[in-house]
Design a protein around this motif. Structure first.
Motif, PDB file in Angstrom:
ATOM      1  N   GLU A 283       0.825  -1.203   0.000  1.00 47.52           N
ATOM      2  CA  GLU A 283       0.000   0.000   0.000  1.00 47.52           C
ATOM      3  C   GLU A 283       0.865   1.262   0.000  1.00 47.52           C
ATOM      4  O   GLU A 283       0.579   2.226  -0.718  1.00 47.52           O
TER       5      GLU A 283
ATOM      6  N   ALA B 102      -6.385   2.355  -5.021  1.00 45.63           N
ATOM      7  CA  ALA B 102      -7.833   2.487  -4.825  1.00 45.63           C
ATOM      8  C   ALA B 102      -8.451   1.137  -4.471  1.00 45.63           C
ATOM      9  O   ALA B 102      -9.293   1.040  -3.568  1.00 45.63           O
ATOM     10  N   CYS B 103      -8.018   0.091  -5.164  1.00 42.12           N
ATOM     11  CA  CYS B 103      -8.529  -1.257  -4.870  1.00 42.12           C
ATOM     12  C   CYS B 103      -8.148  -1.694  -3.459  1.00 42.12           C
ATOM     13  O   CYS B 103      -8.925  -2.359  -2.769  1.00 42.12           O
TER      14      CYS B 103
ATOM     15  N   LEU C 154      -7.705   0.264  -0.846  1.00 39.10           N
ATOM     16  CA  LEU C 154      -8.611   0.961   0.073  1.00 39.10           C
ATOM     17  C   LEU C 154     -10.008   0.347   0.026  1.00 39.10           C
ATOM     18  O   LEU C 154     -10.646   0.129   1.064  1.00 39.10           O
ATOM     19  N   HIS C 155     -10.452   0.065  -1.177  1.00 39.87           N
ATOM     20  CA  HIS C 155     -11.797  -0.493  -1.375  1.00 39.87           C
ATOM     21  C   HIS C 155     -11.929  -1.847  -0.675  1.00 39.87           C
ATOM     22  O   HIS C 155     -12.960  -2.165  -0.067  1.00 39.87           O
TER      23      HIS C 155
ATOM     24  N   ALA D  47     -11.049   5.832  -2.004  1.00 41.33           N
ATOM     25  CA  ALA D  47     -10.884   4.906  -3.130  1.00 41.33           C
ATOM     26  C   ALA D  47     -11.403   5.541  -4.415  1.00 41.33           C
ATOM     27  O   ALA D  47     -10.759   5.471  -5.466  1.00 41.33           O
TER      28      ALA D  47
ATOM     29  N   TRP E 143      -9.012   7.973  -5.993  1.00 35.70           N
ATOM     30  CA  TRP E 143      -7.894   7.392  -6.745  1.00 35.70           C
ATOM     31  C   TRP E 143      -8.370   6.628  -7.972  1.00 35.70           C
ATOM     32  O   TRP E 143      -7.651   6.580  -8.978  1.00 35.70           O
ATOM     33  N   TYR E 144      -9.562   6.029  -7.910  1.00 39.42           N
ATOM     34  CA  TYR E 144     -10.137   5.448  -9.135  1.00 39.42           C
ATOM     35  C   TYR E 144     -10.255   6.536 -10.201  1.00 39.42           C
ATOM     36  O   TYR E 144      -9.938   6.332 -11.372  1.00 39.42           O
TER      37      TYR E 144
END
Length: 392
Positions: free
Chosen positions: A236, A255-256, A258-259, A296, A299-300
């Motif tokens: 991360e 992002a993934c 965090l998601h 997330a 950043w996506y």
């Protein structure tokens, strides 16, 4: 409604001398925002054989290439190499060949190798005339490298490729902490399956240059425990460093990451499926979950705005489901469209569903067809259902 049929009409009306109708159908084909439209139109222009058409063909190949069209990316490289429709720029040719090759285009990979080999030959073949500007530059590079010029070592190493001679020059540059040389050697080690060596090169590159490529690759290695112990927190950390430096793949992976913290292990995004349960656990509170989702999404969006297809699709999903926020179908449609026009099968299907809900059945059918053509079973079923209803 197909692109090929619209392009056929363009050529037909030009043949019969109706330029007004030809321009009308040309505009219809190009306003659909599909990379295939620009690619097919470029190919039709190539058949004309004149210089004006060549310049227009190159422009349309480039539009499709920037939208992620694989064949167009290879064609832009070939045009840049040969000067078709543009000036000769072998550096740009290498960049586009490399872009296509990284996506699995074997022809682009082969052409890239041939181009690099030919450039090495033009630099190093002493039997050629010294008046050739490339050979003069090559001789200067080789002489500079032999005198300890680190950048020259790196450039000669690149030109010679991954063979022993090329690796020697790259290692000489890497021994002097040349960041790009360290990254290239890291990529070579990774490709050869020596992940421990790759991690050493990438770590050194990050230490000396805070390089985004090195950071992203270190994230991948720690993410999957390749050559290093699996460490989600360090993965991360490196993803975020690379993302802040502008790497779209890193922004997507961050992002993934965090998601995934808002979900159970079984629901983790596909690229995180190998991570430990330490990372893929449910957030401790609804407020924490909302904060993670919003971060997330941030950043996506950064990745999607740079053309990352999967990031655009995930962003569409977030807006469509209202995960951690209110549903916003208009924004969902926008981001599904961004991914769908670049060939994302599930985005095409979800976009069709959105249009169906809005009673825009013709537009829905268009995207069902494109998704079904790629093998999406539900898209095919929904398309069949639409036909049955329309026949009643």
């Amino acid at each position: 409604g197909s692109i090929l049929y619209k392009l056929f009409l363009v050529d037909y009306y030009k043949t019969v001398g109706n330029t007004v109708k030809a321009d009308e159908w040309k505009n219809k084909s190009l306003t659909c925002r599909e990379p295939e439209a620009f690619f097919e139109y470029a190919q039709s222009l190539e058949l004309k054989g004149d210089s004006k058409a060549a310049f227009s063909a190159f422009d349309n190949y480039k539009r499709a290439a920037k939208m992620g069209h694989l064949d167009a990316q290879r064609m832009v490289a070939e045009c840049s190499q040969t000067g078709y429709g543009t000036h000769v720029n072998k550096d740009k040719a290498e960049e586009w060949y490399l872009t296509a090759a990284r996506k699995g285009d074997k022809k682009a990979s082969s052409l890239l190798s041939k181009l690099q080999n030919s450039r090495v030959a033009s630099y190093l073949d002493m039997s050629e005339s010294l008046s050739d500007s490339h050979e003069i530059l090559a001789l200067k590079l080789v002489k500079a490298a032999s005198k300890g010029d680190v950048q020259a070592m790196y450039e000669v190493g690149l030109l010679l490729g991954e063979d022993d001679e090329g690796a020697k020059f790259l290692k000489k540059a890497a021994d002097r902490n040349h960041v790009q040389a360290l990254c290239v050697l890291g990529n070579i080690a990774e490709k050869n399956g020596d992940y421990k060596l790759a991690s050493e090169y990438f770590s050194k590159a990050f230490y000396f240059g805070k390089d985004a490529t090195a950071a992203f690759n270190l994230g991948i290695l720690y993410d999957n425990g390749l050559g290093v112990d699996c460490d989600p927190k360090r993965a991360e950390f490196y993803y975020l460093k690379a993302a802040k430096a502008g790497d779209s793949d890193a922004a997507y992976n961050y992002a993934c990451t965090l998601h995934s913290k808002t979900r159970k292990t079984s629901s983790c995004p596909s690229h995180l499926s190998t991570l430990s349960s330490e990372l893929c656990t449910t957030a401790s509170s609804s407020q924490e979950r909302k904060t993670l989702i919003l971060e997330a999404i941030k950043w996506y969006r950064k990745a999607a705005e740079k053309g990352h297809v999967q990031a655009a699709y995930n962003l569409g999903l977030c807006y469509a489901t209202g995960e951690g926020m209110e549903k916003e179908i208009k924004k969902a449609v926008y981001w599904y469209m961004e991914a769908a026009t670049k060939g994302h099968m599930s985005a095409q299907y979800n976009l069709a569903l959105c249009y169906d809900m809005q009673k825009q059945h013709e537009e829905a059918a268009k995207w069902y067809r494109q998704s079904a053509a790629q093998g999406h079973e539900k898209a095919n079923q929904n398309l069949s259902g639409q036909r049955c209803i329309s026949s009643l």
